[in-house]
Design a protein around this motif. Structure first.
Motif, PDB file in Angstrom:
ATOM      1  N   PHE A  95       0.751  -1.225   0.000  1.00 52.51           N
ATOM      2  CA  PHE A  95       0.000   0.000   0.000  1.00 52.51           C
ATOM      3  C   PHE A  95       0.786   1.281   0.000  1.00 52.51           C
ATOM      4  CE2 PHE A  95      -4.119  -1.528   0.171  1.00 52.51           C
ATOM      5  CZ  PHE A  95      -4.629  -0.590  -0.676  1.00 52.51           C
ATOM      6  N   TYR A  96       1.998   1.188   0.385  1.00 53.75           N
ATOM      7  CA  TYR A  96       2.724   2.430   0.607  1.00 53.75           C
ATOM      8  C   TYR A  96       3.876   2.562  -0.364  1.00 53.75           C
ATOM      9  CZ  TYR A  96      -0.008   2.561   4.776  1.00 53.75           C
ATOM     10  OH  TYR A  96      -1.051   2.600   5.637  1.00 53.75           O
ATOM     11  N   GLY A 125       4.832   4.602  -6.694  1.00 50.52           N
ATOM     12  CA  GLY A 125       3.912   4.425  -7.794  1.00 50.52           C
ATOM     13  C   GLY A 125       2.555   3.873  -7.444  1.00 50.52           C
ATOM     14  N   THR A 126       2.200   3.886  -6.202  1.00 48.74           N
ATOM     15  CA  THR A 126       0.861   3.398  -5.870  1.00 48.74           C
ATOM     16  C   THR A 126      -0.207   4.232  -6.564  1.00 48.74           C
ATOM     17  OG1 THR A 126       1.651   2.638  -3.776  1.00 48.74           O
ATOM     18  CG2 THR A 126      -0.707   2.893  -3.975  1.00 48.74           C
ATOM     19  N   PHE A 127       0.079   5.510  -6.732  1.00 45.81           N
ATOM     20  CA  PHE A 127      -0.903   6.394  -7.348  1.00 45.81           C
ATOM     21  C   PHE A 127      -0.698   6.533  -8.858  1.00 45.81           C
ATOM     22  CE2 PHE A 127      -1.026   7.585  -2.936  1.00 45.81           C
ATOM     23  CZ  PHE A 127      -2.371   7.821  -2.699  1.00 45.81           C
ATOM     24  N   THR A 128       0.243   5.781  -9.397  1.00 46.82           N
ATOM     25  CA  THR A 128       0.505   5.906 -10.822  1.00 46.82           C
ATOM     26  C   THR A 128      -0.475   5.057 -11.619  1.00 46.82           C
ATOM     27  OG1 THR A 128       2.097   4.113 -10.772  1.00 46.82           O
ATOM     28  CG2 THR A 128       2.959   6.336 -10.486  1.00 46.82           C
ATOM     29  N   TYR A 130      -7.565  11.081 -11.036  1.00 47.09           N
ATOM     30  CA  TYR A 130      -7.671   9.929 -10.128  1.00 47.09           C
ATOM     31  C   TYR A 130      -8.127   8.722 -10.936  1.00 47.09           C
ATOM     32  CZ  TYR A 130      -7.362  13.629  -6.706  1.00 47.09           C
ATOM     33  OH  TYR A 130      -6.938  14.713  -5.987  1.00 47.09           O
ATOM     34  N   ILE A 159      -3.820  17.361 -15.816  1.00 47.93           N
ATOM     35  CA  ILE A 159      -3.965  16.434 -14.700  1.00 47.93           C
ATOM     36  C   ILE A 159      -3.820  17.177 -13.373  1.00 47.93           C
ATOM     37  CG2 ILE A 159      -3.011  14.374 -13.591  1.00 47.93           C
ATOM     38  CD1 ILE A 159      -4.152  13.520 -16.146  1.00 47.93           C
ATOM     39  N   SER A 160      -2.877  18.103 -13.324  1.00 46.39           N
ATOM     40  CA  SER A 160      -2.648  18.759 -12.030  1.00 46.39           C
ATOM     41  C   SER A 160      -3.868  19.579 -11.622  1.00 46.39           C
ATOM     42  CB  SER A 160      -1.372  19.602 -12.051  1.00 46.39           C
ATOM     43  OG  SER A 160      -1.506  20.668 -12.939  1.00 46.39           O
ATOM     44  N   ARG A 193      -6.468  17.440 -10.306  1.00 44.40           N
ATOM     45  CA  ARG A 193      -6.110  16.980  -8.964  1.00 44.40           C
ATOM     46  C   ARG A 193      -6.423  18.085  -7.946  1.00 44.40           C
ATOM     47  NH1 ARG A 193      -0.580  16.223  -9.793  1.00 44.40           N
ATOM     48  NH2 ARG A 193      -1.169  14.309 -10.838  1.00 44.40           N
ATOM     49  N   GLU A 204      -8.448  18.315  -4.430  1.00 37.14           N
ATOM     50  CA  GLU A 204      -7.727  18.540  -3.175  1.00 37.14           C
ATOM     51  C   GLU A 204      -8.136  19.848  -2.488  1.00 37.14           C
ATOM     52  OE1 GLU A 204      -5.601  16.039  -1.845  1.00 37.14           O
ATOM     53  OE2 GLU A 204      -6.609  14.975  -3.462  1.00 37.14           O
ATOM     54  N   ARG A 216      -6.406  14.312   0.196  1.00 39.75           N
ATOM     55  CA  ARG A 216      -5.123  13.754   0.616  1.00 39.75           C
ATOM     56  C   ARG A 216      -4.156  14.858   1.032  1.00 39.75           C
ATOM     57  NH1 ARG A 216      -1.037  11.420  -3.396  1.00 39.75           N
ATOM     58  NH2 ARG A 216       0.567  10.650  -2.015  1.00 39.75           N
ATOM     59  N   GLN A 217      -4.140  15.931   0.236  1.00 37.57           N
ATOM     60  CA  GLN A 217      -3.242  17.045   0.560  1.00 37.57           C
ATOM     61  C   GLN A 217      -4.025  18.329   0.337  1.00 37.57           C
ATOM     62  OE1 GLN A 217       0.115  16.492  -2.093  1.00 37.57           O
ATOM     63  NE2 GLN A 217       0.701  14.567  -1.136  1.00 37.57           N
ATOM     64  N   GLU A 257      -4.808   5.459   3.701  1.00 40.60           N
ATOM     65  CA  GLU A 257      -4.674   5.964   2.349  1.00 40.60           C
ATOM     66  C   GLU A 257      -5.080   4.906   1.326  1.00 40.60           C
ATOM     67  OE1 GLU A 257      -0.737   7.300   0.973  1.00 40.60           O
ATOM     68  OE2 GLU A 257      -1.720   9.227   1.250  1.00 40.60           O
ATOM     69  N   TYR A 312       2.545  11.168  -6.801  1.00 41.21           N
ATOM     70  CA  TYR A 312       2.309   9.752  -7.082  1.00 41.21           C
ATOM     71  C   TYR A 312       2.899   8.807  -6.054  1.00 41.21           C
ATOM     72  CZ  TYR A 312       0.363  11.379 -11.375  1.00 41.21           C
ATOM     73  OH  TYR A 312      -0.442  12.014 -12.274  1.00 41.21           O
ATOM     74  N   THR A 353       2.991   7.524  -2.299  1.00 44.78           N
ATOM     75  CA  THR A 353       2.167   7.564  -1.102  1.00 44.78           C
ATOM     76  C   THR A 353       3.003   7.999   0.088  1.00 44.78           C
ATOM     77  OG1 THR A 353       2.615   5.229  -0.992  1.00 44.78           O
ATOM     78  CG2 THR A 353       0.442   5.887  -1.712  1.00 44.78           C
ATOM     79  N   PHE A 403      10.641   3.825 -13.941  1.00 42.17           N
ATOM     80  CA  PHE A 403      10.402   2.555 -13.279  1.00 42.17           C
ATOM     81  C   PHE A 403       9.138   1.887 -13.828  1.00 42.17           C
ATOM     82  CE2 PHE A 403       8.627   5.857 -10.566  1.00 42.17           C
ATOM     83  CZ  PHE A 403       7.392   5.384 -10.182  1.00 42.17           C
ATOM     84  N   ASN A 456       2.625   5.862 -16.202  1.00 40.30           N
ATOM     85  CA  ASN A 456       1.939   7.160 -16.167  1.00 40.30           C
ATOM     86  C   ASN A 456       1.904   7.814 -17.545  1.00 40.30           C
ATOM     87  OD1 ASN A 456       0.969   7.430 -13.617  1.00 40.30           O
ATOM     88  ND2 ASN A 456       2.053   9.337 -13.190  1.00 40.30           N
ATOM     89  N   GLU A 504       3.573  14.731 -15.472  1.00 33.55           N
ATOM     90  CA  GLU A 504       3.048  13.704 -14.584  1.00 33.55           C
ATOM     91  C   GLU A 504       4.008  12.529 -14.379  1.00 33.55           C
ATOM     92  OE1 GLU A 504       0.434  14.452 -12.855  1.00 33.55           O
ATOM     93  OE2 GLU A 504       0.250  16.298 -14.014  1.00 33.55           O
TER      94      GLU A 504
END
Lengths: 424, 349, 547
Positions: free
Chosen positions: B20-21, B24-27, B229, B267-268, B271, B275, B296-297, B346, C448, C450, C495, C499, C534
């Motif tokens: 989970f942490y 690239g978890t959010f990629t 997202y 994208i930003s 986001r 946020e 999240r932020q 998260e 991106y 966490t 990596f 994206n 991104e």
């Protein structure tokens, strides 16, 4: 099978025999009885797998038809008057996309002032929309035309509007010969769409076309209308073979043999006209009738041929292009260009005003006497018009015309029962 | 039974919490997740429902949002899917004769009728006994919240088996950036020009919260999503497809041209709008909110407004400052109403 | 798939036909993929490719990860404990939450390697060259290892009875357990490197000649203690730190430090001695340092650990005199405007059984200086960029040469020198590859990643730490090590997060498949730049299109 039915019910039963797959419904007088009865038949399970959709507007009704037809489903809807205008954008769209939808227009006047009674202003407003427009003279023909309409539409991949006079036909009980399911099945094969949305063979329908190809697209749509001039009579004769009666076709001639004066008309008023002509023929008057069965495409050549020996043509129509003249007459003048045949325009029956035999007698006599104006309104009450015009001249700000006219009208019930004056 | 999205936090957790942490978890393609659970967009065999060569502007959020949504729907339906499209940018930039970018059955009829066309399509599928072929309708904010609203409401109320997706870029972009019912207060458009300090862009009306209106129809599923997202968006489309009946997803898609932002800011901004709290991400089933995505932020609204020229005038006058405060108040209210600042574990984007 | 002939002309069109429209012509800027240098790699004195081995570890390929470390560093077990990890100071992750605990993962991998019995790769063919390495500290071991990996025969001469140098004599065992040191050295021995112990070299040229060596690498370190002049009436009470730590390791009788120990100095060695004193049973261990904590060279974490263990520090203090009975006269200092300590004249007294001087070390330059051509400056041996002294064929590295004196720097010297020797043997010189642009934090898109704070390594209970030499900091278990490895941001290097592939509105990014990264399809790329904006790790750059 002979049945005594309301026109709307007769049409609904004919629709049922055509095995439609989707019917989109929005109520508006005077077509409502048709879709009500369709709904009843669907619920009774007499229409197979038909999806009966109650939608929120005529615009949505025809739009849903566009969607279902594009998916290859045989699709039907009905409307009238304001409803046809409200869906106008979709009317053009359906034909542009080449979707063989069949739609009944129960002809009705267009407001303001709001008026629920019959004339042809509604469907005439859509005459250039690319739909095939067939006009029914009787309830039997209305029934027959719907069966033919699906076949015409699907053969050409173009939508067909079946126009039948509101109230006069839709609400009239008449005896009709209702075909059997076997006959209709024999006449009308299952719908094979010429283009269909399908995940197996996907494509995009409804591209944006610019100046580089738009004229060609338009011409090809016109070409389809020209093809319909052949297809409509062909299908009428196929119909006759199976059902044994003349119905549909481009035009119908009545007592035109040797006629100097030919009345051209369309819709249910043809019955009254023919009755009048019968009486005048009996009195030795050289008068005949041509009924326009297909207003779009307009059968110019056939019409020219039908009236070629006449001296004059009197167009009796329930529509009127404000600021110009008769809508149908205009089409006929164009068709007779160069023939030297004189064309008179008679605007009649607007907003449901009865077209009576005495009025027609007077009118036709005048024509035979060469006294008919080029353009006239049947039974126009000049006293009211003149009084209003005088009032307007007297006042700079005269208020709403309709209100003022009503003040001047002495009788308030004279035309209230217009439907009961239906031609018989 | 409706099975919720395959890709939820809970599903992934038992195998290894460590996942989970991670980097690239959010990629788009979190390679630490099982191949089957990865975003459709990371797949080499995604369907590219809209393929290359379309004429969308550089950095078009709508092109992106539509591909995200439709590729997911294509995956879920195994390609048994067809779409009706309202007039608008998405239609114009994908299908100028003689080319189309669509790689699935697609039709465009009119501006205001996409929901009705789709209703007709699903009726045809029902009549033909092919209800496994699913129907999607889509349009921009103008085609959805304004001109197509009547048809949309009818489609909802009948609970027709259609997923309607609104790609909201907050104005009529195709016609040259005019105000729509979805244009935010204070924004400059061609029909809400900030002519002087007393006219700082679009008026602040009462708003037209279409997801909420959709919920008021008690339809099976309503969700909001943003192109920033992706995982959330895909999960929502997937979930939407698990329901029969009328469904609605409102996707936030920035428009660099119409908003006057850099083409790489798509994208930003998508986001930041989340946020800040301006555009809450949530799901609702049968009229009740079932999930919200916490911020999240958290960032102040200025950070979202500043990169966009459509809001530049707000920073130049006291009236503009008032407008900014109003916008911030809207964010604050959303944060409160949707409890967007709650503490949570998260979850991936 | 194609249209039916009856489909309406122009209005109905065939799918995917927009591929005929090459939108690449719209572009004014083009995205390009690049590899930037991760700050950790850049900061590593041993030149480890940290990012690469973290990536392997992240996938659970611990053996691969360990081999990747071994490409550059033969002593991961030691480095994972004793290195002051400049990599972590440079780590971009600290700007998000906290740096990746690189050393802990390295230590885990070495622990794992010993558990699993992995061995370094050694070429089977020998070059025929033989190199003498003098000294078996980290730089000597590193040079020997790398020379062996390059195919050469290597012999190490070690003056002492055991190999390891400062790893054994300079770093207390509670920081670096001896079994780890021994195992790491044994591995080098097992590769075929010859160790000759108790062999003190007096004449380098003669040894080279006698042994038939083709080249020599000097790595004798800096083990002579610096002594400050302090008036003293009882010199027996004054010890030097190097001696104390050395005796801890080798002497039969451990040094007797007494109940009260004063350590003079502010470096890591001073802290080491103070902590050692505590473990030896001292009730008081006081560090006397003439500056304040901010200026202290000792590492913060070491100081923290020392304070936890009860070590006391007298900041801004100097020792003036060591008197009878362990009475020590100290003077308070104060910082001037330039931050320099100045005497205040204010005196105080401390009592101590022992005073340990921890004021730095020097190189024993004497025997090296005898070699022709060798230049000595500031008590260090001068070398060129090939680590070669003025005497051809004799190279030097580690604490002997001018540089920071840490285990890791020494390992780096050993590696660099090995490559230089290898080149020199072929009449060539070793040229370090040019460093690419560094992937600074501002090149990243941190959204991106966490939030994942550093795993705290468990510590030995404080009370136990005061009394034993057990390793203070415990290792990570596999889950935690994996967690740490996966906190790596992969700064500057793709990596394969997909994206770019996902966010392109024009589908102009071609995914080439696992391990093959991506390509731009410039036929369709409109140059919007979303991919670059991104990209989480800063591996895409927008460059102006040539017109």
């Amino acid at each position: 099978m002979l049945k005594q039915l309301e026109g709307s019910h007769a049409v609904a039963e004919a629709i049922a025999l055509c095995r439609p797959e989707v019917i989109c419904v929005y109520p508006i007088s005077p077509q409502t009885h048709i879709v009500e009865h369709c709904g009843e038949l669907v619920r009774k399970g007499e229409m197979g797998n038909c999806e009966y959709m109650n939608v929120e507007s005529e615009f949505a009704a025809l739009s849903a038809c566009i969607g279902s037809s594009a998916c290859g489903a045989r699709t039907y809807t009905a409307t009238a008057s304001q409803g046809l205008l409200y869906m106008a954008e979709a009317v053009y769209n359906a034909s542009g996309l080449g979707l063989p939808i069949v739609m009944t227009v129960a002809n009705r006047a267009i407001g303001a002032p709001i008026n629920i009674w019959n004339d042809h202003t509604d469907s005439m407003s859509m005459r250039d929309a690319g739909w095939i427009q067939l006009f029914a003279e009787t309830n039997q023909e209305a029934l027959d035309l719907h069966i033919q309409a699906f076949k015409i539409a699907e053969r050409l991949s173009q939508p067909v509007m079946v126009c039948m006079d509101g109230f006069i036909l839709t609400h009239a009980y008449e005896r009709v010969d209702m075909p059997t399911q076997e006959q209709v099945d024999q006449f009308l094969p299952p719908f094979q769409a010429q283009q269909v949305l399908d995940p197996v063979n996907p494509y995009s329908i409804g591209a944006m076309v610019g100046p580089e190809a738009f004229t060609e697209v338009r011409y090809l749509a016109h070409e389809k209308q020209l093809q319909a001039l052949d297809v409509i009579p062909e299908i009428a004769s196929e119909f006759k073979e199976i059902f044994g009666r003349d119905s549909g076709g481009l035009i119908r001639e009545y007592e035109t043999e040797g006629a100097d004066t030919i009345i051209v008309t369309l819709g249910s008023v043809a019955g009254t006209v023919k009755d009048t002509v019968d009486e005048m023929r009996a009195a030795g008057k050289k008068i005949g009738v041509v009924t326009v069965g297909s207003f779009r495409p307009f059968p110019s050549a056939q019409l020219r041929e039908a009236v070629k020996n006449a001296k004059q043509v009197v167009v009796l129509e329930k529509s009127f292009a404000l600021g110009f003249g008769g809508v149908v007459a205009n089409n006929i003048m164009m068709s007779l260009q160069g023939t030297g045949i004189h064309v008179h325009t008679v605007v009649a029956g607007l907003g449901g005003r009865p077209i009576t035999m005495p009025s027609l007698h007077k009118l036709f006599e005048k024509a035979l006497a060469d006294e008919l104006e080029d353009m006239q309104f049947l039974d126009l009450q000049w006293d009211i018009v003149n009084a209003e015009l005088a009032r307007q001249r007297a006042q700079i700000n005269s208020g709403p015309v309709a209100e003022s006219i009503l003040k001047n009208i002495q009788v308030d019930t004279a035309y209230g029962g217009a439907a009961s004056h239906a031609a018989t | 039974m409706n099975k919720p999205s395959q890709r939820t936090a809970a599903d992934m957790a038992p195998e290894q919490k460590v996942k989970f942490y991670q980097k690239g978890t959010f990629t788009v393609g979190n390679r630490l997740v099982d191949a089957d659970s990865r975003n459709v967009q990371s797949s080499m065999d995604r369907s590219n429902a809209i393929t290359s060569g379309h004429r969308a502007c550089q950095g078009c959020g709508e092109a992106l949002g539509a591909r995200y949504a439709l590729d997911t729907a294509m995956r879920v339906t195994g390609g048994k899917m067809m779409a009706a499209n309202a007039t608008g940018c998405l239609e114009v930039f994908t299908t100028p004769y003689p080319e189309t970018s669509w790689q699935m059955p697609w039709m465009h009829s009119l501006f205001g009728n996409a929901p009705a066309v789709a209703s007709g399509m699903q009726a045809a599928m029902k009549a033909k006994g092919k209800t496994d072929t699913r129907i999607i309708a889509q349009g921009g904010d103008g085609g959805t919240v304004d001109i197509g609203f009547g048809c949309l409401s009818g489609m909802f109320e009948r609970n027709d088996d259609v997923l309607y997706i609104c790609y909201d870029n907050e104005a009529y972009m195709n016609t040259g950036v005019q105000r729509s019912g979805a244009t935010p207060g204070g924004a400059r458009t061609a029909t809400t020009m900030p002519t002087d300090a007393d006219h700082p862009g679009n008026v602040f009306g009462t708003g037209k919260n279409l997801p909420r209106i959709a919920m008021a129809h008690n339809i099976p599923y309503v969700a909001t999503a943003s192109v920033a997202y992706l995982q959330d968006l895909e999960a929502k489309v997937e979930k939407a497809m698990s329901f029969k009946g009328a469904r609605y997803i409102h996707v936030y898609v920035p428009c660099p041209l119409g908003w006057g932002c850099a083409s790489n800011a798509t994208i930003s901004l998508a986001r930041l709008v989340v946020e800040t709290g301006m555009f809450p991400l949530f799901e609702a089933e049968h009229g009740a909110v079932t999930s919200t995505r916490p911020i999240r932020q958290r960032v102040p609204i200025e950070q979202y407004l500043k990169p966009q020229r459509r809001f530049a005038h707000l920073f130049k006058s006291p009236q503009g400052q008032e407008a900014i405060e109003k916008l911030q108040a809207m964010c604050d209210r959303n944060i409160k109403d949707y409890d967007l600042l709650r503490e949570t574990e998260e979850t991936p984007a | 798939m194609s249209l039916p002939t009856t489909a309406p002309f122009a209005i109905t069109v065939d799918v995917g036909t927009s591929l005929n429209n090459h939108t690449g012509t719209w572009r004014t800027e083009r995205p390009v993929y690049l590899d930037r240098l991760p700050p950790c790699n850049n900061a590593c004195p041993a030149g480890e490719n940290i990012q690469a081995w973290l990536a392997l570890a992240e996938e659970g390929d611990y053996e691969g990860a360990w081999h990747e470390i071994m490409k550059n560093n033969p002593l991961p077990g030691i480095m994972g404990r004793a290195c002051y990890h400049p990599c972590e100071n440079a780590c971009n992750r600290k700007d998000i939450d906290s740096a990746v605990s690189i050393h802990a993962v390295e230590r885990f991998l070495d622990d794992e390697s010993r558990k699993q019995g992995w061995v370094p790769r050694v070429p089977s063919d020998l070059s025929g060259k033989h190199i003498l390495v003098i000294g078996s500290g980290p730089s000597g071991l590193s040079a020997a290892y790398h020379l062996r990996r390059l195919g050469h025969a290597v012999t190490i001469y070690e003056a002492g009875p055991v190999a390891g140098g400062m790893m054994r004599f300079g770093i207390p065992s509670y920081r670096l357990p001896r079994d780890v040191v021994e195992a790491n050295i044994k591995r080098i021995e097992d590769m075929g490197v010859e160790f000759v112990l108790n062999k003190k070299v007096e004449d380098i040229a003669a040894e080279k000649e006698a042994g038939g060596f083709d080249a020599v690498f000097l790595a004798i370190g800096a083990h002579l203690a610096n002594r400050a002049y302090i008036p003293s009436t009882d010199a027996s009470k004054i010890l030097d730190a190097v001696g104390v730590l050395h005796d801890m390791e080798t002497a039969e009788d451990k040094p007797m430090l007494g109940r009260r120990v004063v350590v003079y100095g502010g470096g890591n060695t001073a802290v080491d001695v103070a902590r050692t004193a505590k473990r030896m049973g001292a009730e008081e261990a006081i560090i006397v340092y003439r500056r304040n904590r901010d200026q202290m060279p000792a590492h913060d974490f070491e100081m923290d650990e020392a304070l936890e263990e009860g070590v006391i520090v007298n900041w801004l203090t100097t020792i003036k005199e060591v008197g009878d009975g362990g009475k020590i006269m100290v003077e308070k200092m104060e910082l001037d405007d330039n931050g320099k300590p100045q005497p205040t004249g204010e005196m105080d007294e401390l009592e101590a059984d022992t005073v340990v001087m921890a004021l730095g070390q020097n190189v024993d330059t004497e025997f090296v200086g005898r070699l022709e051509g060798v230049e000595i400056k500031d008590k260090t041996i001068q070398v060129d960029n090939q680590f070669m002294t003025g005497h051809p064929g004799v190279f030097a590295g580690g604490d002997m040469v001018p540089s920071e004196r840490t285990v890791t720097v020494a390992v780096g010297h050993g590696k660099h020198a090995a490559r230089a020797i290898h080149a020199w043997l072929q009449a060539d010189s070793y040229i370090k590859p040019e460093k690419p642009e560094i992937a600074d934090f501002d090149k990243l898109n941190p959204w991106y990643y966490t939030d994942a704070p550093e795993t705290v390594q468990e510590m030995l209970d404080v009370e136990r730490r005061k009394s034993t030499f057990g390793e203070v900091v415990e290792g990570l278990d596999e889950t935690n090590a994996l967690y740490e490895a996966r906190r790596c941001l992969s700064c500057g290097n793709c990596f394969e997060c997909d994206n770019c592939y996902g966010v392109c509105p024009d589908n102009a990014v071609i995914k080439l498949g696992p391990g093959k990264r991506f390509e731009f399809d410039y036929d369709f790329c409109k140059g919007c730049g979303i991919c670059a904006a991104e990209c989480p790790c800063g591996a895409i750059e927008m460059v102006p299109e040539e017109i």
